[in-house]
Design a protein around this motif. Structure first.
Motif, PDB file in Angstrom:
ATOM      1  N   ILE A 200      48.093  30.698  37.876  1.00 28.11           N
ATOM      2  CA  ILE A 200      47.948  31.405  39.159  1.00 28.11           C
ATOM      3  C   ILE A 200      48.541  32.807  39.066  1.00 28.11           C
ATOM      4  O   ILE A 200      47.934  33.786  39.542  1.00 28.11           O
ATOM      5  CB  ILE A 200      48.630  30.594  40.280  1.00 28.11           C
ATOM      6  N   LEU A 201      49.696  32.932  38.439  1.00 33.91           N
ATOM      7  CA  LEU A 201      50.338  34.235  38.299  1.00 33.91           C
ATOM      8  C   LEU A 201      49.499  35.173  37.435  1.00 33.91           C
ATOM      9  O   LEU A 201      49.353  36.371  37.739  1.00 33.91           O
ATOM     10  CB  LEU A 201      51.734  34.074  37.698  1.00 33.91           C
ATOM     11  N   ALA A 202      48.921  34.648  36.338  1.00 33.39           N
ATOM     12  CA  ALA A 202      48.072  35.478  35.478  1.00 33.39           C
ATOM     13  C   ALA A 202      46.864  35.996  36.250  1.00 33.39           C
ATOM     14  O   ALA A 202      46.487  37.173  36.126  1.00 33.39           O
ATOM     15  CB  ALA A 202      47.616  34.672  34.263  1.00 33.39           C
ATOM     16  N   PHE A 203      46.264  35.154  37.050  1.00 32.70           N
ATOM     17  CA  PHE A 203      45.105  35.568  37.854  1.00 32.70           C
ATOM     18  C   PHE A 203      45.492  36.668  38.845  1.00 32.70           C
ATOM     19  O   PHE A 203      44.788  37.678  38.978  1.00 32.70           O
ATOM     20  CB  PHE A 203      44.538  34.365  38.596  1.00 32.70           C
ATOM     21  N   ILE A 204      46.620  36.474  39.519  1.00 32.81           N
ATOM     22  CA  ILE A 204      47.082  37.481  40.487  1.00 32.81           C
ATOM     23  C   ILE A 204      47.301  38.826  39.798  1.00 32.81           C
ATOM     24  O   ILE A 204      46.921  39.881  40.320  1.00 32.81           O
ATOM     25  CB  ILE A 204      48.380  36.996  41.176  1.00 32.81           C
ATOM     26  N   MET A 205      47.881  38.791  38.604  1.00 28.38           N
ATOM     27  CA  MET A 205      48.174  40.032  37.895  1.00 28.38           C
ATOM     28  C   MET A 205      46.902  40.719  37.398  1.00 28.38           C
ATOM     29  O   MET A 205      46.832  41.951  37.351  1.00 28.38           O
ATOM     30  CB  MET A 205      49.113  39.760  36.720  1.00 28.38           C
ATOM     31  N   VAL A 206      45.882  39.938  37.011  1.00 26.13           N
ATOM     32  CA  VAL A 206      44.610  40.547  36.601  1.00 26.13           C
ATOM     33  C   VAL A 206      44.022  41.338  37.768  1.00 26.13           C
ATOM     34  O   VAL A 206      43.611  42.504  37.618  1.00 26.13           O
ATOM     35  CB  VAL A 206      43.601  39.482  36.126  1.00 26.13           C
ATOM     36  N   ILE A 207      43.990  40.725  38.949  1.00 26.03           N
ATOM     37  CA  ILE A 207      43.435  41.391  40.128  1.00 26.03           C
ATOM     38  C   ILE A 207      44.296  42.590  40.526  1.00 26.03           C
ATOM     39  O   ILE A 207      43.791  43.661  40.875  1.00 26.03           O
ATOM     40  CB  ILE A 207      43.318  40.401  41.300  1.00 26.03           C
TER      41      ILE A 207
END
Length: 568
Positions: free
Chosen positions: A189-196
């Motif tokens: 979830i954190l990786a996804f947030i950081m990509v966006i």
């Protein structure tokens, strides 16, 4: 990596190993060590099953797969819910009521010793190959970050896994998996947030989704029927169902998880838990990879994602021209992406179509420049082929995420590698001891003796995994390599278990030679045809059932004729 990243990573690894040692401290009998005395609750089984599947390959290679080829890989899992439902009605009650340690132990009760031995050997070969690939994936992490030799990293991770797996057995493996899945969910979830978050400020999440679709990265469902295409709706529903049936119904690394359940109902809940969550989770992981692709539309990617290959290619005389061509194509692609967003906001259909065409053209030019870069590397390398899919996500993580977050995402990858490897090593040790050593080498020994042999077998398979991992670097996309290896053997196992459960008149001789014929058919299809590997499972199972049934029927006919002759 910063000091904070190292603190996060080391704290996570120490917590996992310490927790595993703590949870496995009561394993003093073979039943405790291999089956946790059949006391596991459904949620622990479900998360452990999921963790065994969610290797580091899943996060390293699946995201890269989406970057390179879009999200159609998710179709690989479409048959899983169907398979789980079937197994809840068949395999779970069958194995529980039989009171077996391994799935192959049941085959001797149904058929004979030679069928059990052959199935055990098939499992040991395919799972032994797979465990090395799962262990090699984190070696890529440290090779990028620290420049360490991958032999050192595989030995490090393999050593950590061996410590708590050999000490605590299945209780340590299962409860450690529960902890690791919590870490994995948080990291994803954190990786996804950081990509966006890292997208340009004038590019919204909705813009990113539309761009991914325009670039062909949201192709989650492919409806055409093509036996040579690896990922279509039909290969997923049909071939994927057969693969999932074989994996969860015949592979000891999965069967052993639901054999630890308190009851049939608890084991069923564990499998259904996976049936509901697996496809959404894989979809999400692939979607992260698609968003990484969108990120690199606006931030120029490296020409080659493999750092050592990139440095070697730069020594080529043609490199300056290749790099210039690549940079020009990357800039054109960025311009086309901005034009696409602008046209979408203005709802200008003509401009939108033009921008889409420019985006496709720029991508083709970028791919051509990459091809030239790959050729430049291969001209200076002994390798015959090149694939840097496994380095895409890690390159993004290490170059574009903030301190602390990098450590957590890498901890996720290590957690996944350790959870899948520990489960596979434990199952390999179980089959080695129960189906081979106890059955054919030394039967009738004390429980303490078999417990000691189980620990020794665990250490052996751990060291084997470390050794075989050195060959994984030559296999290209690790997620594809792992599933292709499984598909070379799973159809045979599925076929023999289908004979055992559904063909009442099947006998041991038919099952044994049916397995040999099924494996020969799979290997022939792999060697001489271009059929997608997902169909290997269908081919293998069908041949085993057909040949096994035929030989069994012929044998019964001969017995009937002999009886009639005796009566006369």
């Amino acid at each position: 990596m910063t000091a904070l990243d190292w603190v996060v990573l080391l704290a996570t690894l120490c917590s996992i190993v310490g927790f595993g040692l703590y949870k496995g401290r009561g394993s003093r009998t073979v039943s405790q060590y291999l089956l946790a005395n059949r006391t596991m609750p459904w949620y622990a089984m479900g998360l452990s099953i999921m963790a065994t599947q969610a290797s580091a390959v899943t996060f390293i290679s699946t995201t890269g797969q989406a970057y390179a080829d879009g999200m159609r890989f998710v179709q690989f899992y479409f048959g899983l819910p169907i398979a789980m439902t079937i197994l809840c009605a068949t395999a779970v009650p069958l194995f529980h009521r039989a009171g077996v340690y391994t799935a192959y132990e049941y085959l001797e009760r149904r058929f004979d010793a030679k069928t059990r031995a052959l199935a055990s050997v098939v499992f040991l070969i395919q799972r032994g190959l797979g465990v090395g690939i799962a262990l090699y994936a984190p070696a890529i992490v440290l090779s990028i970050i620290l420049g360490w030799d991958d032999r050192i990293t595989t030995l490090l991770i393999g050593g950590l896994v061996i410590v708590y797996t050999a000490t605590g057995g299945i209780p340590a493996v299962t409860w450690t998996d529960v902890l690791q899945m919590g870490i994995i969910f948080c990291g994803l979830i954190l990786a996804f947030i950081m990509v966006i978050h890292n997208l340009p400020s004038n590019v919204s999440f909705i813009d990113a989704v539309y761009l991914a679709g325009a670039a062909g990265r949201l192709n989650a469902v492919v409806t055409r029927f093509d036996l040579n295409d690896r990922y279509t709706l039909w290969s997923g529903l049909l071939g994927g169902t057969f693969l999932a049936l074989a994996y969860f119904g015949c592979d000891q690394s999965q069967v052993q998880r639901y054999l630890t359940g308190k009851s049939i109902a608890q084991s069923r809940l564990g499998l259904l838990f996976n049936a509901m969550l697996k496809v959404p989770i894989q979809f999400f992981i692939l979607f992260v990879g698609a968003m990484v692709f969108v990120f690199y539309l606006f931030t120029p990617p490296p020409l080659l994602f493999q750092p050592k290959a990139l440095e070697a290619a730069k020594q080529s005389a043609a490199w300056p021209d290749v790099q210039t061509t690549f940079d020009t194509a990357a800039a054109a692609r960025t311009g086309a992406a901005y034009a696409f967003i602008d046209a979408r906001h203005k709802n200008d259909a003509r401009a939108l179509a033009d921008a889409r065409g420019r985006l496709e053209t720029a991508q083709q030019q970028l791919n051509a420049a990459r091809g030239q870069g790959i050729a430049a590397y291969l001209s200076r390398s002994k390798e015959k082929a090149f694939n840097d899919t496994n380095y895409v996500f890690l390159t993004f993580v290490t170059h574009h995420l903030p301190a602390g977050v990098i450590g957590l995402v890498i901890a996720v990858i290590f957690s996944a590698a350790m959870s899948s490897s520990s489960g596979e090593i434990n199952s390999l040790a179980t089959v080695t001891v129960i189906d081979i050593y106890k059955r054919h080498i030394r039967g009738g020994a004390s429980d303490r003796h078999y417990l000691l042999v189980s620990r020794i077998a665990t250490v052996f398979w751990g060291l084997y995994a470390v050794a075989f991992a050195q060959y994984a670097r030559t296999l290209g996309s690790l997620i594809e390599a792992m599933n292709m290896i499984g598909s070379l053997f799973y159809g045979t196992l599925l076929g023999v278990f289908t004979l055992a459960v559904f063909v009442k008149r099947a006998n041991g001789t038919g099952a044994f030679f049916g397995m040999l014929a099924g494996e020969a058919a799979i290997l022939s299809a792999a060697r001489f045809t271009g059929i997608s590997f997902l169909w290997y499972n269908v081919i293998g199972a069908a041949v085993v059932i057909a040949i096994g049934s035929l030989i069994s029927f012929m044998g019964l006919q001969n017995i009937d004729l002999q009886r009639k002759g005796d009566e006369r």
